[in-house]
Motif scaffolding. Structure first.
Motif, PDB file in Angstrom:
ATOM      1  N   GLU A 196      -4.087   4.523   6.846  1.00 34.29           N
ATOM      2  CA  GLU A 196      -3.812   5.833   6.260  1.00 34.29           C
ATOM      3  C   GLU A 196      -4.304   6.949   7.166  1.00 34.29           C
ATOM      4  OE1 GLU A 196      -4.233   8.119   1.956  1.00 34.29           O
ATOM      5  OE2 GLU A 196      -5.503   6.370   2.389  1.00 34.29           O
ATOM      6  N   ASN A 254       2.043   9.804   7.578  1.00 37.08           N
ATOM      7  CA  ASN A 254       1.464   9.343   6.312  1.00 37.08           C
ATOM      8  C   ASN A 254       0.517   8.173   6.544  1.00 37.08           C
ATOM      9  OD1 ASN A 254       2.855  11.263   4.815  1.00 37.08           O
ATOM     10  ND2 ASN A 254       4.646   9.939   4.594  1.00 37.08           N
ATOM     11  N   PHE A 255       0.910   7.271   7.424  1.00 37.79           N
ATOM     12  CA  PHE A 255       0.019   6.224   7.932  1.00 37.79           C
ATOM     13  C   PHE A 255       0.398   5.980   9.377  1.00 37.79           C
ATOM     14  CE2 PHE A 255       3.568   3.886   5.963  1.00 37.79           C
ATOM     15  CZ  PHE A 255       3.955   3.033   6.981  1.00 37.79           C
ATOM     16  N   PHE A 264       0.956   5.557   0.214  1.00 31.45           N
ATOM     17  CA  PHE A 264       0.175   6.653   0.781  1.00 31.45           C
ATOM     18  C   PHE A 264       0.758   7.994   0.363  1.00 31.45           C
ATOM     19  CE2 PHE A 264       0.021   3.023   3.665  1.00 31.45           C
ATOM     20  CZ  PHE A 264      -1.347   2.856   3.832  1.00 31.45           C
ATOM     21  N   CYS A 269       3.637  -1.895   3.922  1.00 33.77           N
ATOM     22  CA  CYS A 269       3.834  -0.493   3.569  1.00 33.77           C
ATOM     23  C   CYS A 269       5.070   0.024   4.286  1.00 33.77           C
ATOM     24  CB  CYS A 269       2.606   0.358   3.914  1.00 33.77           C
ATOM     25  SG  CYS A 269       2.010   0.189   5.607  1.00 33.77           S
ATOM     26  N   LYS A 295       0.851  -1.185   0.000  1.00 32.64           N
ATOM     27  CA  LYS A 295       0.000   0.000   0.000  1.00 32.64           C
ATOM     28  C   LYS A 295       0.884   1.231   0.000  1.00 32.64           C
ATOM     29  CE  LYS A 295      -3.891   0.427   1.949  1.00 32.64           C
ATOM     30  NZ  LYS A 295      -5.030   0.614   2.893  1.00 32.64           N
TER      31      LYS A 295
END
Length: 470
Positions: free
Chosen positions: A305, A298-299, A109, A169, A107
């Motif tokens: 997220e 950012n996450f 972001f 991520c 993922k």
């Protein structure tokens, strides 16, 4: 992707997750971190301390119902990661359901803290001139300055997250902070002041503008104290200045919105969801998306997220501050607030950048509406009881308000009240929202994380002011 950075393979990630779920847990995640930090200090006109540190490791979390198992290792060799997974797995003790292997999906972001020049590309000889310039500028601004202490810190963290749902991520999280403390003397009296700025940014953080801003701010704040008095105490209206007064919002109200306190019915707001808690002109947000802000991410540390979360919408409690555990309990979505100090800690619901939305009243009109009260703009510390919401804050400086005007500077007073009641007693909200970018750090459950907060000027109808003859 940072699999190569941490020298782990997809196969090993799967093996560690499988071990974490080996006792029957229903969810597991892995959190990898590598942080390089530097600190540069100036005392008595000379750079007298230089520190650097490298921290690296990973943590394993297992969820089994409402229970959490957590273990970490400072060595990310496979054997050590499997051992941590076995330890965390012990929280669960139920039949193991063998699930088919999940597909690993990366993922990506949006980046809320772009960097122009990385800190690891900058040597001490490039950093030191800025703190030396700041020291010289503070002394140049006022002959009453006797001592100056300056601290410059920077860090760069590389993060990788992987969970049993196959999500992977990564993030690069910079941080920079510059603070200055000065002592001034006048006619045998001593006063001190502090100013700081902190952002998620690179070496571009340091320039002549920040040197001038901090020097001017610390000298102005400190010099003002020589003319300040400690006022008489009592119950009175209080105008909270824009910016740093957001600490009241963070401590006295924000913590009470964190969903773990509400899930456990510790918070005074645990039965207030969807109900009116203040005037319809008030909206409060917790936001992780503000560009380069100290509290932005950012996450979060659960791979969710970040977002702008509306906590209070036009006076109605619209959302708690959620991590994955509380979101599941409330049958809602996590808000991107699962945060941890480092890989040594499990994430819990934490704030990011908490602020009140602008109202429509100029600050001058707010002050003009007060016949007798105080205006506060500089806080040093405080204490809050989450359950009842009662708080005490120490006010470093401010002003008396007399007949609608700011008059005598004040210092060294406490303001005492109840968070929910203070929120309900807000009568005016200014149109001058300011996010304060100082070195704010939030403590909870033995962990500290960087945060920011903000506030437009607000009028609280009554708070108890602890001053003379109180």
């Amino acid at each position: 992707m940072n699999i190569k950075y941490f020298n782990v393979s997809e196969e090993n990630l799967r093996r560690v997750i499988s071990e974490a779920l080996s006792r029957g847990g229903n969810y597991a995640d892995l959190y990898f971190e590598h942080t390089v930090s530097n600190n540069l200090s100036l005392r008595d006109g000379a750079v007298n301390q230089i520190l650097s540190d490298v921290d690296c490791g990973m943590g394993v979390r297992v969820l089994a119902g409402d229970s959490t198992g957590y273990a970490y290792t400072e060595n990310i060799a496979l054997a050590d990661m499997l051992n941590a997974a076995q330890t965390a797995a012990n929280i669960a003790n139920q039949p193991v359901v063998r699930l088919p292997p999940v597909k690993i999906e990366e993922k990506c972001f949006k980046n809320h803290y772009p960097v122009i020049k990385l800190w690891d590309e900058v040597s001490i000889r490039h950093k030191a001139p800025f703190i030396q310039q700041l020291n010289a500028r503070v002394f140049a601004l006022d002959t009453k300055v006797r001592k100056v202490s300056i601290n410059l810190s920077d860090s760069s963290s590389t993060i990788m997250f992987f969970n049993s749902e196959g999500q992977i991520c990564s993030d690069f999280r910079p941080m920079a902070s510059l603070s200055v403390f000065c002592i001034m003397e006048k006619d045998g009296r001593i006063e001190n002041g502090y100013a700081a700025r902190s952002f998620r940014t690179g070496f571009e953080f340091l320039d002549e503008a920040i040197v001038e801003t901090l020097a001017s701010e610390v000298v102005t704040k400190t010099a003002l104290l020589f003319d300040a008095v400690t006022p008489k105490g009592g119950e009175m209206p209080v105008v909270m200045a824009a910016g740093g007064s957001g600490i009241l919002l963070h401590e006295a109200i924000g913590h009470s919105f964190e969903a773990d306190f509400n899930r456990k019915e510790v918070s005074i707001f645990s039965d207030k969801y969807g109900k009116r808690i203040c005037d319809a002109g008030i909206s409060v947000f917790d936001d992780g998306t503000i560009l380069n802000s100290r509290g932005s991410i950012n996450f979060d540390d659960e791979g969710v997220e970040t977002q702008k979360t509306c906590l209070v919408r036009e006076g109605i409690l619209a959302s708690y501050i959620h991590d994955r555990i509380s979101a599941r309990h409330y049958s809602t979505q996590p808000t991107g607030n699962g945060r941890r100090e480092s890989f040594r800690h499990a994430p819990v619901p934490r704030m990011r950048v908490t602020y009140m939305e602008n109202g429509n009243v100029p600050e001058t009109d707010i002050i003009a509406s007060v016949k007798k009260g105080i205006y506060v703009d500089n806080f040093s510390n405080g204490q809050v009881q989450i359950g009842a919401g009662d708080f005490t804050f120490f006010v470093k400086s401010g002003y008396l308000i007399e007949k609608g005007k700011l008059t005598q500077p004040i210092k060294d007073v406490n303001i005492i009240g109840n968070g929910p009641q203070a929120l309900a007693d807000i009568r005016m909200v200014g149109n001058n929202l300011k996010i304060d970018h100082s070195t704010w750090t939030c403590g909870k459950a033995g962990q500290s994380v960087p945060v920011s907060q903000g506030l437009p000027s607000v009028l609280i109808e009554k708070l108890t002011v602890g001053g003379l003859n109180f």
